[in-house]
Design an enzyme around this catalytic site. Sequence first.
Site, mmCIF file in Angstrom:
data_model
loop_
_atom_site.group_PDB
_atom_site.id
_atom_site.type_symbol
_atom_site.label_atom_id
_atom_site.label_comp_id
_atom_site.label_asym_id
_atom_site.label_seq_id
_atom_site.Cartn_x
_atom_site.Cartn_y
_atom_site.Cartn_z
ATOM 1 N N THR A 224 0.846 -1.196 0.000
ATOM 2 C CA THR A 224 0.000 0.000 0.000
ATOM 3 C C THR A 224 0.882 1.246 0.000
ATOM 4 O O THR A 224 2.071 1.172 0.249
ATOM 5 C CB THR A 224 -0.871 0.071 1.274
ATOM 6 O OG1 THR A 224 0.000 0.298 2.406
ATOM 7 C CG2 THR A 224 -1.685 -1.176 1.465
ATOM 8 N N ASP A 225 0.242 2.375 -0.229
ATOM 9 C CA ASP A 225 0.946 3.621 -0.002
ATOM 10 C C ASP A 225 0.895 3.919 1.501
ATOM 11 O O ASP A 225 0.245 3.218 2.292
ATOM 12 C CB ASP A 225 0.316 4.749 -0.853
ATOM 13 C CG ASP A 225 1.284 5.901 -1.072
ATOM 14 O OD1 ASP A 225 1.085 6.677 -2.021
ATOM 15 O OD2 ASP A 225 2.254 6.016 -0.291
ATOM 16 N N TYR A 226 1.525 4.962 1.902
ATOM 17 C CA TYR A 226 1.800 5.313 3.284
ATOM 18 C C TYR A 226 0.516 5.406 4.133
ATOM 19 O O TYR A 226 -0.306 6.272 3.872
ATOM 20 C CB TYR A 226 2.494 6.678 3.287
ATOM 21 C CG TYR A 226 3.418 6.965 4.443
ATOM 22 C CD1 TYR A 226 2.927 7.191 5.714
ATOM 23 C CD2 TYR A 226 4.785 7.026 4.250
ATOM 24 C CE1 TYR A 226 3.778 7.474 6.760
ATOM 25 C CE2 TYR A 226 5.652 7.324 5.297
ATOM 26 C CZ TYR A 226 5.144 7.542 6.559
ATOM 27 O OH TYR A 226 5.998 7.829 7.586
ATOM 28 N N ALA B 149 -2.160 3.853 3.946
ATOM 29 C CA ALA B 149 -3.391 3.825 3.139
ATOM 30 C C ALA B 149 -4.429 2.887 3.738
ATOM 31 O O ALA B 149 -5.632 3.092 3.532
ATOM 32 C CB ALA B 149 -3.063 3.416 1.699
#
Length: 740
Positions: free
Chosen positions: A278-280, A282
């Site tokens: 995932t992104d940060y 997310a």
Amino acid sequence: MVSPSATSPRFFNLDEHAYAAAETRCRTLLARMTLAEKIGQMSQFTSDRDTTGPSIREGYQEDIRAGRVGSIFNAFDAGFTRELQTLAVNESRLGIPLLFGYDVVHGFRTIFPIPLAMASSWHLDNVEAAAHIAAREAAAAGIHWAFAPMVDVSRDARWGRVMEGAGEDPLLSSRMASAQVRGYQGSDPRALDSVAACVKHYVGYGAVEAGRDYNSVDLSERVMRSVHLPSHQAAINAGVASVMTSFNTVDGVPASCNPLLLRQILRDEWHFQGPVVTDYTAIMELIEHGVAADPRDAARQAVNAGVDMDMQDGYFLDHLAELVEADEVSAARIDEATLRILILKDVLGLFEAPYRYCDEAREAATLLAPEHRRKAREIAQQSMVLLENNGLLPLSPAPKRLAVIGELADSQADLLGPWHGNGQVQDACTILQALQNRLSDAEVSYHAGVPIHIHDTEPHTNEIAEAATLAQQADVAVVVVGEKEPMSGEAGSRTDLGLPGQQLALALAVIASGTPTVVVTLSGRPLVLTELAQQPAALLHGWWPGSEGAEALVDLLLGEASPCARLPMSFPRNVGQLPLYYGQLPTGRPVFRENPDPRYSSKYIDSPNTPLYPFGYGLSYTHIDYAQPQLDKTTLAGADDQITLAIELTNTGERDGVEVVQLYLRDPVASISRPVRELIDFQRVEIAAGACQRITFVITAEQLGFIGSDLCWRCEPGQFELHIGAHVEDTQALTFHYEP
Ligand code: GLC
């Protein structure tokens, strides 16, 4: 338009036997792991060496010792990564090595122009070369995994992250994505001058509403598949090792818990084998999106949708074991995710030699190597776009008295741009220093002009008057204006795309001094330069050109290199035109060139529809003449047939030149309304002064296809137009028929 012909992509360029062998080894390890250890592999945390998001987890070193971490990001340097790797290998029960990830987006220590600038070069080999150098430097500093390429297509320059991608066009973005994956990963995952790449942000992040970062994205599935997915698929077809999910919702469902994206498209249609991270935070953000009731619910939805690794929020670590116990997440799903992560570590050779990337001697010899800096300078020369030239450029012979004006002319940091990795400000000389060094026998004066603040309404009358006077006393003035680094990039959305503060007034006053003036604009995005464009001045857009950008700019100003860049994104006349892109649909009431102002047509009453500078536009120091294009036939008969388009180019100028010949398609009648132009191919051609060159394009049915309202790829019969030329508004047309 890239057809969705899903080839069987090769994870990290591995052949099936090598992948199968890695899988077998990793299944043996998997069988020895506890549930907690598997979940640990699925958890990623930032070190405190650099921060790229809103939170940091205290005590991550203890997590490593306890086997609760599979990957650390934002940690680099051979020494520091060795220190952290030792905690994992020597102190955790199974000694599974860490995966070190980092945002190596346009260089690691040698910083290249921002990706949107590199896209302006249309030079795929050099974009690949830049990624390879970045990988070589990152791998020498302990990094295994680059969170790049960022391939988000965007048509709204209010969004600050346009700087990280390749602009508005799916084909250019796709080719840039493939080139970067090749550059980062090379042909051998175990090579010590390559790293795993990570295509991001999957998907649609570039279409945030109103250009406001982290905002919602509402796309029809057809537009998502036609415009936003191709560049991701191109990266996967190039063998990218991993995928990062985006922050945004797609049709109401956040990408990090979206089964359509993470299972149906990515796994079932594209057969992607690598891990999804995932992104940060997310997963935590699923709660804010309003689709998860609490952290446990967020973790459950994300992992069941297909997320394999949780970046930073620790929700997998906190909740997956209990979810498995409660039979809300299957043990098989945990094994599937863990295996993908172990295989990535295996193919990088980390199980055999966990410290193979931590080599201080190689690090010292590799970072900022002279050949890296030379390549960065060459690419910076090829990335700056000449927008206006009233004959002033190149400055040859060089002026005896030069006035340099603008705070950005004396800045090192603002040349590097955001996501500059471990690039050091002191590695870059300023534009002023470069001019002083290169014009050593000239009188070079300097004035900072006005401060650069977004909301600065102070007139700065005195400073502007002083700068104009300095210009008046010189033979030539170079005024450098634009954005400071934080004014684009992540969380850098703007509602006004003009020059921040009073820089326009400064530039106009310098031009009004009567001294021949070059305006250099620096930014991470297209700017509104409408008033500047009307001035009797040369205008060169430098983006953020990286560590060697100042020298490269002076090369161009003095004519020791020639501008050859072309815009990968339209420059608007005003922000009210956004989103603005060349590939718009015709509408039922188009504005026709020959009658540009009919009352009842799709237009504004206060602005033309057209951009100030169109997609594909850019000037040079020479002129390339296009002869009449020729087709070898005018009927394309079936899927296996092809038409060849030939055209002769002549460099009628006195300088060698580069031409980016663009080939667009128009499908005037189809089962759905089709864009007025679609880039289907391009060639970057070097032509010596006075020389002629014949180039050809091969057109096949594959390039005519599109995704219909039934979401199926189709090639329909009928008449088609080809438009070939120097940019999207400067083409010659040809027609042909396609008969299946
Ligand atoms: C950031 C960015 C992403 C980056 C990640 C790790 O928020 O959205 O592009 O790779 O966090 O730094």
